[in-house]
Design a protein around this motif. Structure first.
Motif, PDB file in Angstrom:
ATOM      1  N   LYS A  43      71.542  91.115  24.175  1.00 25.93           N
ATOM      2  CA  LYS A  43      72.536  90.106  24.557  1.00 25.93           C
ATOM      3  C   LYS A  43      71.936  89.068  25.496  1.00 25.93           C
ATOM      4  CE  LYS A  43      77.133  89.621  26.581  1.00 25.93           C
ATOM      5  NZ  LYS A  43      78.241  90.326  27.260  1.00 25.93           N
ATOM      6  N   SER A  44      71.228  89.525  26.561  1.00 27.42           N
ATOM      7  CA  SER A  44      70.634  88.556  27.478  1.00 27.42           C
ATOM      8  C   SER A  44      69.476  89.168  28.251  1.00 27.42           C
ATOM      9  CB  SER A  44      71.680  88.030  28.469  1.00 27.42           C
ATOM     10  OG  SER A  44      72.106  89.070  29.336  1.00 27.42           O
ATOM     11  N   LEU A  45      68.552  88.303  28.650  1.00 29.22           N
ATOM     12  CA  LEU A  45      67.405  88.700  29.453  1.00 29.22           C
ATOM     13  C   LEU A  45      67.124  87.597  30.461  1.00 29.22           C
ATOM     14  CD1 LEU A  45      64.864  90.483  30.039  1.00 29.22           C
ATOM     15  CD2 LEU A  45      63.679  89.116  28.310  1.00 29.22           C
ATOM     16  N   ASN A  46      67.026  87.970  31.745  1.00 30.96           N
ATOM     17  CA  ASN A  46      66.671  87.031  32.813  1.00 30.96           C
ATOM     18  C   ASN A  46      65.424  87.549  33.503  1.00 30.96           C
ATOM     19  OD1 ASN A  46      69.111  85.236  32.819  1.00 30.96           O
ATOM     20  ND2 ASN A  46      70.086  87.210  33.176  1.00 30.96           N
ATOM     21  N   PHE A  47      64.471  86.675  33.765  1.00 29.11           N
ATOM     22  CA  PHE A  47      63.205  87.072  34.377  1.00 29.11           C
ATOM     23  C   PHE A  47      62.783  86.038  35.405  1.00 29.11           C
ATOM     24  CE2 PHE A  47      58.618  87.108  34.725  1.00 29.11           C
ATOM     25  CZ  PHE A  47      58.289  88.457  34.759  1.00 29.11           C
ATOM     26  N   ASN A  48      62.510  86.493  36.618  1.00 28.06           N
ATOM     27  CA  ASN A  48      62.019  85.598  37.674  1.00 28.06           C
ATOM     28  C   ASN A  48      60.816  86.247  38.340  1.00 28.06           C
ATOM     29  OD1 ASN A  48      64.192  83.482  37.844  1.00 28.06           O
ATOM     30  ND2 ASN A  48      65.419  85.326  38.135  1.00 28.06           N
ATOM     31  N   SER A  49      59.795  85.443  38.641  1.00 29.20           N
ATOM     32  CA  SER A  49      58.661  85.962  39.396  1.00 29.20           C
ATOM     33  C   SER A  49      58.168  84.895  40.368  1.00 29.20           C
ATOM     34  CB  SER A  49      57.528  86.404  38.463  1.00 29.20           C
ATOM     35  OG  SER A  49      56.938  85.293  37.840  1.00 29.20           O
ATOM     36  N   THR A  50      57.645  85.347  41.498  1.00 32.62           N
ATOM     37  CA  THR A  50      57.098  84.425  42.490  1.00 32.62           C
ATOM     38  C   THR A  50      55.796  84.990  43.040  1.00 32.62           C
ATOM     39  OG1 THR A  50      58.318  85.483  44.294  1.00 32.62           O
ATOM     40  CG2 THR A  50      59.372  83.600  43.237  1.00 32.62           C
ATOM     41  N   MET A  51      54.924  84.091  43.503  1.00 34.61           N
ATOM     42  CA  MET A  51      53.710  84.463  44.215  1.00 34.61           C
ATOM     43  C   MET A  51      53.655  83.633  45.477  1.00 34.61           C
ATOM     44  SD  MET A  51      50.497  85.193  41.789  1.00 34.61           S
ATOM     45  CE  MET A  51      50.019  86.897  41.955  1.00 34.61           C
ATOM     46  N   VAL A  52      53.597  84.317  46.633  1.00 38.33           N
ATOM     47  CA  VAL A  52      53.623  83.603  47.912  1.00 38.33           C
ATOM     48  C   VAL A  52      52.422  84.020  48.753  1.00 38.33           C
ATOM     49  CG1 VAL A  52      54.955  83.166  50.000  1.00 38.33           C
ATOM     50  CG2 VAL A  52      56.154  83.551  47.835  1.00 38.33           C
ATOM     51  N   PRO A  53      51.508  83.074  49.050  1.00 38.37           N
ATOM     52  CA  PRO A  53      50.369  83.396  49.907  1.00 38.37           C
ATOM     53  C   PRO A  53      50.756  83.289  51.388  1.00 38.37           C
ATOM     54  CG  PRO A  53      50.149  81.163  49.053  1.00 38.37           C
ATOM     55  CD  PRO A  53      51.433  81.723  48.492  1.00 38.37           C
ATOM     56  N   SER A  54      50.219  84.213  52.204  1.00 34.21           N
ATOM     57  CA  SER A  54      50.486  84.173  53.641  1.00 34.21           C
ATOM     58  C   SER A  54      49.521  85.103  54.374  1.00 34.21           C
ATOM     59  CB  SER A  54      51.931  84.603  53.927  1.00 34.21           C
ATOM     60  OG  SER A  54      52.173  84.624  55.320  1.00 34.21           O
ATOM     61  N   ASP A  55      48.829  84.577  55.372  1.00 30.38           N
ATOM     62  CA  ASP A  55      47.945  85.372  56.234  1.00 30.38           C
ATOM     63  C   ASP A  55      46.945  86.220  55.456  1.00 30.38           C
ATOM     64  OD1 ASP A  55      49.271  84.390  58.503  1.00 30.38           O
ATOM     65  OD2 ASP A  55      50.785  85.980  58.395  1.00 30.38           O
TER      66      ASP A  55
END
Length: 197
Positions: free
Chosen positions: A23-35
């Protein structure tokens, strides 16, 4: 993605039969650089997954998965390679909830809900990994269990002192296998590739 359908066509009749739908698929990804670190997070969910085979059928009302992993930011510009680098990972955790899982085989259904938790931690001093995980199957129901009152099953495991070098070797082999499959994706013989590696 919404209303995804997978169908197969009968070569003799030309008729199509639906094998799976979503019926539905949601996908989120993030990459955050720090220290000097890179935090990679993935959050995905799916609703209304159904699959039917000659021998069994499967359906899932919903799946929700949240994963976070922290890596050493070793200057790797191709972040897709960084997240595959077993030696760069510092720790990661994942929680997946599956609601309304149902499978039917030979006319006998079984339904349940499940939660799967995994955690990986790196011991920098010993250059080793610790992996802990747990699977909780609950609200189990089936005519097969009418005489045996099982409605919950919990499985836990723990691996300690896994050498990072050994994990790197496995990752390297998997990467080579994948390259070989992609190089010959139309005619890749997985049996030969598995035997080779």
């Amino acid at each position: 993605a919404e209303n995804v359908i997978y169908a197969e066509k009968d070569s003799s009749t030309g008729l199509k039969s639906e094998i799976a739908n979503l019926k539905s698929l949601n996908f989120n990804s993030t990459m955050v650089p720090s220290d000097g670190k890179m935090t990679y997070s993935v959050d995905w969910n799916a609703d209304g997954l159904n699959f039917k085979h000659m021998m069994f059928s499967l359906s899932i009302n919903s799946i929700v998965n949240k994963m976070v992993a922290v890596y050493e930011d070793n200057g790797q510009k191709e972040y897709s390679k960084l997240i595959m680098d077993a030696g760069a990972g510092l720790d990661s955790s994942s929680v997946m909830n599956v609601n309304g899982f149902s499978v039917e085989a030979m006319g006998t259904p079984i339904t349940m809900d499940m939660k799967v938790i995994t955690k990986t931690e790196k011991d920098i001093a010993n250059d080793s990994l610790k992996i802990s995980a747990g699977t909780d199957l609950y609200n189990i129901s089936s005519p097969l269990l009418s005489e045996f009152k099982l409605n919950r099953l919990v499985i836990k495991y723990l691996f300690k002192d896994i050498p990072v070098d050994a994990v790197k070797q496995i990752s390297s082999v998997q990467e080579k296998m994948l390259e070989e499959v992609l190089a010959d994706k139309d005619n890749a013989d997985m049996t030969k590739i598995d035997d080779k590696y």
